[in-house]
Design a protein around this motif. Sequence first.
Motif, PDB file in Angstrom:
ATOM      1  N   PHE A  37       0.835  -1.201   0.000  1.00 38.48           N
ATOM      2  CA  PHE A  37       0.000   0.000   0.000  1.00 38.48           C
ATOM      3  C   PHE A  37       0.873   1.254   0.000  1.00 38.48           C
ATOM      4  N   LYS A  47      -4.179  -5.131  -4.427  1.00 35.31           N
ATOM      5  CA  LYS A  47      -5.600  -5.385  -4.153  1.00 35.31           C
ATOM      6  C   LYS A  47      -5.847  -6.854  -3.841  1.00 35.31           C
ATOM      7  N   GLU A  85      -8.570   2.300  -0.787  1.00 40.14           N
ATOM      8  CA  GLU A  85      -7.161   2.005  -0.567  1.00 40.14           C
ATOM      9  C   GLU A  85      -6.688   2.577   0.772  1.00 40.14           C
TER      10      GLU A  85
END
Length: 162
Positions: A37, A47, A85
């Motif tokens: 991330f 993801k 996210e």
Amino acid sequence: MKKISITFFACVLLAVSVQTGFAQNEKENVIKTARAFETAPLAKETKEMYKKAFVWIAETDQVTVGLCGGVVGLFSDKKYKNMDELLGAYEVGMAAFKLENPAKASDEMTAQVTGVQTVLKTYQAIMKEKPKAKSETIDALLAKNNAGELEALIKTIDCSRR
């Protein structure tokens, strides 16, 4: 009879070692997901890693994370298109901190700060890929972090469960 006992014992040891290896792989996936991330939050691989990490965090008793609405409110921006996210980074950032620092796993304040710092690194990585993906809310929080004010700010938020 002795052969059966030895075979049974060997099977039990194998099952335990496989289970331990699986748990270790899952812990490593959570930590790798937090780092992904921070470096490539929009990548398909990130993801996919997050999906696995999310399920493991939700199902395991080896780590718990407390998502605090007040803390999420610091970086929440309804107009921001990459909030998924950022929320994922917050969760796995806290979990990764606890897994990497088992002696500090009960330090919820530091976990919250680490989770938000993961969010900020994720935001900066998104900005490198999509310079127009700005958020005034997150920019203001980033400025507080850069000024060394993030921990004090988070300490003012009541994350206790009611």
